[in-house]
Design an enzyme around this catalytic site. Structure first.
Site, short mmCIF file in Angstrom:
data_model
loop_
_atom_site.label_atom_id
_atom_site.label_comp_id
_atom_site.label_asym_id
_atom_site.label_seq_id
_atom_site.Cartn_x
_atom_site.Cartn_y
_atom_site.Cartn_z
N TYR A 213 -24.66 100.36 -8.87
CA TYR A 213 -25.76 101.25 -9.28
C TYR A 213 -25.70 102.54 -8.46
CZ TYR A 213 -30.41 103.31 -9.26
OH TYR A 213 -31.45 104.19 -9.31
N LYS B 267 -40.82 95.87 -14.55
CA LYS B 267 -39.57 95.80 -13.79
C LYS B 267 -39.31 94.42 -13.18
CE LYS B 267 -38.28 99.24 -11.25
NZ LYS B 267 -38.24 100.32 -10.24
#
EC number: 5.1.3.20
Length: 310
Positions: free
Chosen positions: A140, A178
């Site tokens: 990421y 999330k």
């Protein structure tokens, strides 16, 4: 019209709200609502239209005329630091960002995008927007770093605004979808509301992060757009505060406690940022002068929002 990618997500929906607050409603939200729970982030917001991410990508790659666009806020990405599918991550975060960037450059549309403090990796000082300080720990962070590098090559020749923000530890309203990646404040609040003791990793007084309230993040985005400033900037408070400080603020709000300490998971060792603190020199030099909320201030405001209907 303004386009907000990831507009149903955490930071994107807060940017939509901030735009609504200044009277702007001609907004196209682009997102992937495969996770249908994200729709709740949009129900109280005013937008003109919604478009699926894949349809949007097809349109911009084809060079479709999408009308007059005042700006694109590009917040859409896979933000899971525990996702190790590199192809998926690079398609979602790197290639997608390049496609939108070139669409904007070809049409002189201001392009403001989400980078990340994950670009700095495991360092404990000098969180400065410069190549020598960047060494991401996960795919990421690498996807965000690589796009920043791509932008750096283009910036000197760009005729329109390109602005990236390295978000530090963002918390606040509209992050509930999330799940495990939501903030510590969110999880601690849920634990207390479920009648449990709030849980922290052992040693949390030593884990310090630059926690920034999402309302402040939205303010930064709007200010840079309104002032036409280009570059890559840290978006944090400039203060490192401990996870213990977050827990203290949650416990103080609920008048509950005490905190239960649990063992640090083996799988996160060596892949976990133990300390982050944004260097704000460049942000302040660009002219952004607003103060940022402390953890105590931000968590209090956030919990009032979270518990408004409990």
């Amino acid at each position: 019209m303004i386009i907000v990618t990831g507009g149903a997500g955490f930071i994107g929906s807060n940017i939509v709200k901030a735009l609504n607050n200044i009277g702007y409603k001609d907004i196209l939200v682009v997102d992937n609502l495969k996770d249908g729970t994200k729709f709740v982030n949009l129900v109280d917001l005013d937008i003109a239209d919604y478009m699926d991410k894949e349809d949007f990508v097809a349109s911009i790659v084809a060079g479709d005329d999408m009308g007059d666009i005042d700006a694109i806020f590009h917040e859409g990405a896979c933000s899971s630091t525990t996702e190790w599918d590199g192809k998926y991550m690079m398609d979602n975060n790197y290639q997608y960002s390049k496609d939108i960037l070139h669409f904007c450059l070809d049409r002189s549309i201001p392009f403001l995008y989400a980078s990340s403090a994950a670009t700095y990796g495991g360092r404990t000082d000098n969180f400065i927007e410069d190549r020598q300080y960047e060494q991401p720990l996960n795919v990421y962070g690498y996807s965000k770093f690589l796009f920043d590098q791509y932008v750096r090559e283009i910036l000197p020749q760009a005729d329109s605004q390109i602005c990236g923000f390295r978000y530090f530890n963002v918390y606040g309203p509209r992050e509930g979808h999330k799940g495990s990646m939501a903030s510590v404040a969110f999880h601690l609040n849920n634990q207390i509301n479920a009648g449990e003791r709030p849980k922290l990793f052992a040693g949390s007084e030593n884990f310090k992060r630059d926690f920034i309230y999402v309302g402040d993040v939205a303010d930064v985005n709007l200010w840079f757009w309104q002032n036409g400033v280009s570059g890559i900037f840290n978006c944090g408070t400039g203060r490192a505060e401990s996870f213990q400080a977050v827990a203290d603020a949650v416990v103080d709000y609920h008048q509950s406690g005490p905190v239960e300490y649990i063992e640090f998971p083996e799988k996160l060792k060596g892949r976990y940022q133990a300390y982050t603190q944004a260097d704000l020199t460049k942000l302040r030099a660009a002219g952004y002068g607003k103060p940022f909320k402390t953890v105590a201030e931000g968590v209090k405001e956030y919990l009032a929002w979270l518990n408004r209907s409990v």
